[in-house]
Design a protein around this motif. Structure first.
Motif, PDB file in Angstrom:
ATOM      1  N   HIS A   1     -54.637  -2.458  12.509  1.00 64.02           N
ATOM      2  CA  HIS A   1     -54.669  -2.332  11.049  1.00 64.02           C
ATOM      3  C   HIS A   1     -55.899  -1.600  10.517  1.00 64.02           C
ATOM      4  N   GLU A   2     -57.072  -1.895  11.043  1.00 65.87           N
ATOM      5  CA  GLU A   2     -58.275  -1.275  10.478  1.00 65.87           C
ATOM      6  C   GLU A   2     -58.345   0.210  10.831  1.00 65.87           C
ATOM      7  N   VAL A   3     -57.944   0.575  12.023  1.00 66.47           N
ATOM      8  CA  VAL A   3     -57.924   1.994  12.412  1.00 66.47           C
ATOM      9  C   VAL A   3     -56.941   2.758  11.517  1.00 66.47           C
ATOM     10  N   ILE A   4     -55.785   2.171  11.275  1.00 65.83           N
ATOM     11  CA  ILE A   4     -54.778   2.820  10.436  1.00 65.83           C
ATOM     12  C   ILE A   4     -55.244   2.874   8.991  1.00 65.83           C
ATOM     13  N   ARG A   5     -55.879   1.812   8.499  1.00 66.98           N
ATOM     14  CA  ARG A   5     -56.388   1.824   7.125  1.00 66.98           C
ATOM     15  C   ARG A   5     -57.428   2.936   6.937  1.00 66.98           C
ATOM     16  N   LEU A   6     -58.325   3.054   7.889  1.00 67.43           N
ATOM     17  CA  LEU A   6     -59.346   4.111   7.799  1.00 67.43           C
ATOM     18  C   LEU A   6     -58.724   5.503   7.898  1.00 67.43           C
ATOM     19  N   LEU A   7     -57.737   5.668   8.774  1.00 65.79           N
ATOM     20  CA  LEU A   7     -57.027   6.942   8.890  1.00 65.79           C
ATOM     21  C   LEU A   7     -56.396   7.313   7.552  1.00 65.79           C
ATOM     22  N   LEU A   8     -55.662   6.369   6.958  1.00 61.90           N
ATOM     23  CA  LEU A   8     -54.993   6.653   5.686  1.00 61.90           C
ATOM     24  C   LEU A   8     -55.984   6.839   4.548  1.00 61.90           C
ATOM     25  N   GLN A   9     -57.113   6.129   4.597  1.00 62.36           N
ATOM     26  CA  GLN A   9     -58.142   6.331   3.565  1.00 62.36           C
ATOM     27  C   GLN A   9     -58.658   7.762   3.608  1.00 62.36           C
TER      28      GLN A   9
ATOM     29  N   THR B   1     -51.456  15.418  12.960  1.00 65.85           N
ATOM     30  CA  THR B   1     -51.204  16.006  14.269  1.00 65.85           C
ATOM     31  C   THR B   1     -51.216  17.531  14.191  1.00 65.85           C
ATOM     32  N   GLN B   2     -51.355  18.153  15.335  1.00 67.11           N
ATOM     33  CA  GLN B   2     -51.302  19.615  15.406  1.00 67.11           C
ATOM     34  C   GLN B   2     -49.960  20.131  14.895  1.00 67.11           C
ATOM     35  N   ALA B   3     -48.895  19.416  15.203  1.00 64.02           N
ATOM     36  CA  ALA B   3     -47.568  19.830  14.732  1.00 64.02           C
ATOM     37  C   ALA B   3     -47.527  19.853  13.207  1.00 64.02           C
TER      38      ALA B   3
ATOM     39  N   PRO C   1     -38.064  16.489 -11.606  1.00 66.81           N
ATOM     40  CA  PRO C   1     -38.672  17.609 -12.327  1.00 66.81           C
ATOM     41  C   PRO C   1     -39.373  17.152 -13.607  1.00 66.81           C
ATOM     42  N   GLY C   2     -40.565  17.664 -13.818  1.00 62.79           N
ATOM     43  CA  GLY C   2     -41.333  17.375 -15.023  1.00 62.79           C
ATOM     44  C   GLY C   2     -42.073  16.050 -15.007  1.00 62.79           C
ATOM     45  N   ALA C   3     -41.997  15.289 -13.920  1.00 56.66           N
ATOM     46  CA  ALA C   3     -42.680  13.990 -13.857  1.00 56.66           C
ATOM     47  C   ALA C   3     -44.169  14.185 -13.632  1.00 56.66           C
ATOM     48  N   SER C   4     -44.971  13.545 -14.458  1.00 59.42           N
ATOM     49  CA  SER C   4     -46.418  13.625 -14.272  1.00 59.42           C
ATOM     50  C   SER C   4     -46.952  12.450 -13.458  1.00 59.42           C
ATOM     51  N   CYS C   5     -46.106  11.448 -13.242  1.00 58.92           N
ATOM     52  CA  CYS C   5     -46.509  10.265 -12.487  1.00 58.92           C
ATOM     53  C   CYS C   5     -45.314   9.803 -11.651  1.00 58.92           C
ATOM     54  N   VAL C   6     -45.552   9.630 -10.343  1.00 57.73           N
ATOM     55  CA  VAL C   6     -44.474   9.244  -9.427  1.00 57.73           C
ATOM     56  C   VAL C   6     -44.966   8.096  -8.548  1.00 57.73           C
ATOM     57  N   GLN C   7     -44.131   7.081  -8.393  1.00 57.11           N
ATOM     58  CA  GLN C   7     -44.406   6.000  -7.456  1.00 57.11           C
ATOM     59  C   GLN C   7     -43.586   6.264  -6.197  1.00 57.11           C
ATOM     60  N   TRP C   8     -44.282   6.340  -5.075  1.00 59.37           N
ATOM     61  CA  TRP C   8     -43.664   6.668  -3.793  1.00 59.37           C
ATOM     62  C   TRP C   8     -43.633   5.448  -2.892  1.00 59.37           C
ATOM     63  N   LYS C   9     -42.577   5.332  -2.097  1.00 60.27           N
ATOM     64  CA  LYS C   9     -42.499   4.402  -0.973  1.00 60.27           C
ATOM     65  C   LYS C   9     -41.904   5.190   0.176  1.00 60.27           C
ATOM     66  N   LEU C  10     -42.594   5.160   1.312  1.00 58.66           N
ATOM     67  CA  LEU C  10     -42.124   5.915   2.461  1.00 58.66           C
ATOM     68  C   LEU C  10     -42.664   5.336   3.748  1.00 58.66           C
ATOM     69  N   THR C  11     -42.091   5.804   4.833  1.00 60.82           N
ATOM     70  CA  THR C  11     -42.556   5.431   6.162  1.00 60.82           C
ATOM     71  C   THR C  11     -43.213   6.647   6.789  1.00 60.82           C
ATOM     72  N   LEU C  12     -44.494   6.501   7.111  1.00 56.11           N
ATOM     73  CA  LEU C  12     -45.228   7.587   7.768  1.00 56.11           C
ATOM     74  C   LEU C  12     -45.272   7.330   9.270  1.00 56.11           C
ATOM     75  N   PRO C  13     -44.924   8.335  10.060  1.00 55.62           N
ATOM     76  CA  PRO C  13     -45.102   8.203  11.509  1.00 55.62           C
ATOM     77  C   PRO C  13     -46.569   8.463  11.860  1.00 55.62           C
ATOM     78  N   VAL C  14     -47.125   7.616  12.682  1.00 57.10           N
ATOM     79  CA  VAL C  14     -48.500   7.770  13.148  1.00 57.10           C
ATOM     80  C   VAL C  14     -48.447   7.805  14.666  1.00 57.10           C
ATOM     81  N   THR C  15     -49.075   8.832  15.242  1.00 54.72           N
ATOM     82  CA  THR C  15     -48.988   9.090  16.679  1.00 54.72           C
ATOM     83  C   THR C  15     -50.379   9.162  17.290  1.00 54.72           C
TER      84      THR C  15
ATOM     85  N   GLY D   1     -56.234  10.833  22.005  1.00 54.06           N
ATOM     86  CA  GLY D   1     -57.014   9.610  21.909  1.00 54.06           C
ATOM     87  C   GLY D   1     -57.260   9.100  20.497  1.00 54.06           C
ATOM     88  N   HIS D   2     -56.690   9.761  19.491  1.00 54.32           N
ATOM     89  CA  HIS D   2     -56.895   9.349  18.096  1.00 54.32           C
ATOM     90  C   HIS D   2     -55.558   9.212  17.389  1.00 54.32           C
ATOM     91  N   TRP D   3     -55.464   8.219  16.500  1.00 53.75           N
ATOM     92  CA  TRP D   3     -54.256   8.052  15.699  1.00 53.75           C
ATOM     93  C   TRP D   3     -54.226   9.118  14.625  1.00 53.75           C
TER      94      TRP D   3
END
Length: 184
Positions: free
Chosen positions: A64-72, A91-93, A148-162, A166-168
């Motif tokens: 959790h902490e490694v992922i939190r820091l990555l996303l931060q 990732t490079q891809a 279209p035209g939205a100035s504020c959007v709430q997102w929910k998604l699944t991010l793949p982390v690989t 040696g690094h996430w």
């Protein structure tokens, strides 16, 4: 007398062993815990704080902490328009799919906040899926195609982390997931 010493020693040793076995683990002090909010922020206070927070479920994951820091770092790079920093989080891809010019254009007016990691799931020892939500504000001309035209959007998604070199790293979002986007 020697029998009493042996019995007392065994009892003390057994008690110490039982105490360690049944001890409640210490709370992770580095995890920033939050619960999903049922109240929306007023539009003028969007997108909310840029700190990546974790639900208790996400904080229970060993990475959790490694992922939190990555996303931060990932979200900070977007909010600060820092392509070089963003490259350190993906990732490079993913780097190959987004040139500096395209990335800067995509995020030229974006500010992300209210970032909450709901869950971290292991797909394999080298792949995780991170369910998160966040709020994004941007120039209405830069709104996503689906809103279209939205100035504020709430997102929910699944991010793949690989795990890469040696690094996430945040990987390319494959077709297995469809981000949920709603106008604030």
């Amino acid at each position: 007398m020697p029998t009493i010493i042996v019995v007392v020693s065994l009892m003390v040793g057994g008690g110490l062993l039982a105490r360690e076995f049944y001890r409640v683990p210490d709370q992770q002090p580095d995890a920033i815990l939050a619960l999903p909010s049922s109240t929306a922020r007023p539009l003028g206070q969007q997108p909310g704080p840029s700190t990546v927070e974790l639900t208790p479920d996400a904080a229970a994951h060993p990475q959790h902490e490694v992922i939190r820091l990555l996303l931060q770092t990932y979200f900070d790079s977007i909010n600060n328009r820092n392509y070089n920093q963003w490259q350190t989080t993906v990732t490079q891809a993913r780097i190959q799919t987004k040139s500096r010019a395209a990335w800067l254009q995509d995020f030229e007016s974006t500010k992300d906040g209210s970032i909450l990691v709901y869950r971290i799931d292991a797909v394999s020892s080298q792949d995780l899926r991170v369910l998160l939500g966040f709020t994004s504000v941007q120039d209405p001309r830069s709104a996503p195609q689906e809103l279209p035209g939205a100035s504020c959007v709430q997102w929910k998604l699944t991010l793949p982390v690989t795990l890469e070199s040696g690094h996430w790293k945040v990987d390319t979002v494959a077709g297995y997931t469809t981000p949920e986007a709603i106008k604030c």
